[in-house]
Enzyme design. Sequence first.
Site, PDB file in Angstrom:
ATOM      1  N   LYS A   1       0.822  -1.217   0.000  1.00 19.26           N
ATOM      2  CA  LYS A   1       0.000   0.000   0.000  1.00 19.26           C
ATOM      3  C   LYS A   1       0.851   1.259   0.000  1.00 19.26           C
ATOM      4  CE  LYS A   1      -4.416  -1.579   1.772  1.00 19.26           C
ATOM      5  NZ  LYS A   1      -5.368  -1.572   2.861  1.00 19.26           N
ATOM      6  N   LYS A  22      -5.148 -10.031  -6.552  1.00 18.70           N
ATOM      7  CA  LYS A  22      -6.342 -10.147  -5.708  1.00 18.70           C
ATOM      8  C   LYS A  22      -7.463  -9.237  -6.223  1.00 18.70           C
ATOM      9  CE  LYS A  22      -6.353  -8.070  -1.736  1.00 18.70           C
ATOM     10  NZ  LYS A  22      -6.053  -7.576  -0.389  1.00 18.70           N
ATOM     11  N   LYS A  29     -11.111  -3.591  -3.969  1.00 17.18           N
ATOM     12  CA  LYS A  29     -11.875  -2.357  -4.143  1.00 17.18           C
ATOM     13  C   LYS A  29     -11.001  -1.260  -4.722  1.00 17.18           C
ATOM     14  CE  LYS A  29     -13.110  -3.011   0.250  1.00 17.18           C
ATOM     15  NZ  LYS A  29     -13.721  -2.911   1.587  1.00 17.18           N
TER      16      LYS A  29
HETATM   17  P1  TYM Z   1     -11.042  -5.315   3.928  1.00 24.57           P
HETATM   18  O1  TYM Z   1     -11.977  -4.192   4.125  1.00 24.57           O
HETATM   19  O2  TYM Z   1      -9.979  -5.157   2.895  1.00 24.57           O
HETATM   20  O3  TYM Z   1     -11.825  -6.638   3.571  1.00 24.57           O
HETATM   21  C1  TYM Z   1     -12.897  -7.138   4.377  1.00 24.57           C
HETATM   22  C2  TYM Z   1     -12.864  -8.655   4.371  1.00 24.57           C
HETATM   23  O4  TYM Z   1     -12.934  -9.152   3.030  1.00 24.57           O
HETATM   24  C3  TYM Z   1     -11.863 -10.060   2.800  1.00 24.57           C
HETATM   25  N1  TYM Z   1     -11.430  -9.939   1.397  1.00 24.57           N
HETATM   26  C4  TYM Z   1     -11.305 -10.969   0.556  1.00 24.57           C
HETATM   27  N2  TYM Z   1     -11.516 -12.286   0.716  1.00 24.57           N
HETATM   28  C5  TYM Z   1     -11.294 -13.080  -0.362  1.00 24.57           C
HETATM   29  N3  TYM Z   1     -10.884 -12.613  -1.577  1.00 24.57           N
HETATM   30  C6  TYM Z   1     -10.657 -11.301  -1.775  1.00 24.57           C
HETATM   31  N4  TYM Z   1     -10.274 -10.841  -2.963  1.00 24.57           N
HETATM   32  C7  TYM Z   1     -10.863 -10.410  -0.672  1.00 24.57           C
HETATM   33  N5  TYM Z   1     -10.743  -9.056  -0.521  1.00 24.57           N
HETATM   34  C8  TYM Z   1     -11.090  -8.793   0.755  1.00 24.57           C
HETATM   35  C9  TYM Z   1     -10.760  -9.627   3.756  1.00 24.57           C
HETATM   36  O5  TYM Z   1      -9.859 -10.672   4.021  1.00 24.57           O
HETATM   37  C10 TYM Z   1     -11.558  -9.214   4.965  1.00 24.57           C
HETATM   38  O6  TYM Z   1     -11.849 -10.334   5.770  1.00 24.57           O
HETATM   39  N6  TYM Z   1      -7.870  -4.815   7.719  1.00 24.57           N
HETATM   40  C11 TYM Z   1      -9.149  -5.374   7.355  1.00 24.57           C
HETATM   41  C12 TYM Z   1     -10.299  -4.821   8.170  1.00 24.57           C
HETATM   42  C13 TYM Z   1     -10.152  -4.963   9.658  1.00 24.57           C
HETATM   43  C14 TYM Z   1     -10.313  -6.152  10.416  1.00 24.57           C
HETATM   44  C15 TYM Z   1     -10.120  -5.771  11.769  1.00 24.57           C
HETATM   45  C16 TYM Z   1     -10.579  -7.476  10.078  1.00 24.57           C
HETATM   46  C17 TYM Z   1      -9.887  -3.966  10.536  1.00 24.57           C
HETATM   47  N7  TYM Z   1      -9.871  -4.439  11.808  1.00 24.57           N
HETATM   48  C18 TYM Z   1     -10.174  -6.711  12.785  1.00 24.57           C
HETATM   49  C19 TYM Z   1     -10.642  -8.408  11.111  1.00 24.57           C
HETATM   50  C20 TYM Z   1     -10.440  -8.026  12.450  1.00 24.57           C
HETATM   51  C21 TYM Z   1      -9.405  -5.021   5.901  1.00 24.57           C
HETATM   52  O7  TYM Z   1      -8.844  -4.099   5.355  1.00 24.57           O
HETATM   53  O8  TYM Z   1     -10.385  -5.750   5.310  1.00 24.57           O
END
Ligand code: TYM
Length: 331
Positions: free
Chosen positions: A112, A195, A198
Site C-alpha cells: 500500500k 487479488k 476495491k
Molecule cells: P477489507 O476491508 O480489505 O476486507 C474485508 C474482508 O474481506 C476479505 N477480502 C477478501 N476475501 C477473499 N478474496 C478477496 N479478494 C478479498 N478481498 C477482501 C478480507 O480478508 C476481509 O476479511 N484490515 C481489514 C479490516 C479490519 C479487520 C479488523 C478485520 C480492521 N480491523 C479486525 C478483522 C479483524 C481489511 O482491510 O479488510
Amino acid sequence: MTGRIFSGIQPTHGIQLGNYLGAIRNWVKLQQDYECIYCLVDLHALTTVHDKDAMTRNTREVAAALLACGVDPKRSILFAQSNVAAHAQLAWVLNCVAPIGWLNRMTQFKEKAGKNREKAPVGLFVYPVLMAADILAYKATHVPVGEDQKQHLELARDIAGSFNNRFAEGFFPLPEPLILGEATRVMSLRDGRAKMSKSDPSDMSRINLTDDAESIVAKIKKAKSDAIVGITYDPENRPEASNLLTIYAALAERSRADVARQFADTPFSTFKAELADLMVDKLAPITAEMRRLMDDPGHIDAVLREGAARADAIAAPVLEEVYAEVGFLRP
Ligand code: TYM
C-alpha cells in the site's frame, strides 16, 4: 468451538465479490451459533480516504450491504469503529508494546505504501496495531477473514501475547483466524494472479455488490480466459480458469472438485454464461435489498447507533481493565 467472533471491513468503496465470498457470507453463517461483533472500520479507512462525503457515504453503503447480505442487527452487533472510543485508546497502549520490527514485516504496508514510503501516513504503518486493538477490545477469540488478512492476525496474536507477558498472564485470549469456504482469495477478473480489490483502478476487474445484472454479465463475458477447452482447477498454469471455477463453487456452495467434474469438457464461453447466470441469481436479491436500505439512511444510522452502544458496553470495561493492568491511576 466456544468464544466470541469479531471482524471488520473498511468502508472504502463499497463491497466486492471477494469481501462477500471470503468474509461476509461466513459472518452471516457464524451468527447462528456465536456472539458476533461486526465493525465498519472507518478509522482504518481514514488511512486512505481523505474525502469527507465519500467517508460518510461509503460507511452507510457498506452498512447497507452487510444488512442486505444477512448480518442481523438483532443477533449481532453492527457498528462503526469511530463511535466506540476503546478502539483508538487500546491501539495506543498496544502501540507502546508492539516493536517496530514486527510492523516492518507486514507485506500489506509495503504494497500500500508503494515506492514512496516516506510519504505514507503513519496511520498506514500502525494499521495492524489498530486491527489488534479492534479484536482485543472485545477479548474476541475468533476472527473470520479472507486469506489476505492472515499475516495481520498473526501479528494480533503476537501483540496479545506480548501484552500478556508484560502485564497480565492470560489477560487477552490469542485470537484465531477463521478462513472458511472455497473462496478465501478471490482474484481479479482481469488478472488471475492479482487479488480482487476495491482499490483496483479497473472496475472490470471486480464484481461490486451494487452491479446490476447487465454489468455482471458483461464483466464475466470480458473476464480474462485462456484457449484451453474444459475448465480445470490449476492455479499455477490456469489462474483465470481456476479463479472463475472457485467463484462458481463458492456461489453454488459446492466443492471445487464437484464443479470441475461438471465443466471438464465445457468450452470457456458456455461456462462463463452459466457462471454469469448463477451470479445474477445469487447477487440480484442482495443488490435489490441494498438499494432499498440505502433509501432509508435514518434506519441505517439507527442500527449503527444501537450497535455502537452495545459494543461500547463490552469494550469500555475491557479498556478500564487494561488501564488498570498497565498502572494508570484511576482517581
Ligand atoms: P477489507 O476491508 O480489505 O476486507 C474485508 C474482508 O474481506 C476479505 N477480502 C477478501 N476475501 C477473499 N478474496 C478477496 N479478494 C478479498 N478481498 C477482501 C478480507 O480478508 C476481509 O476479511 N484490515 C481489514 C479490516 C479490519 C479487520 C479488523 C478485520 C480492521 N480491523 C479486525 C478483522 C479483524 C481489511 O482491510 O479488510
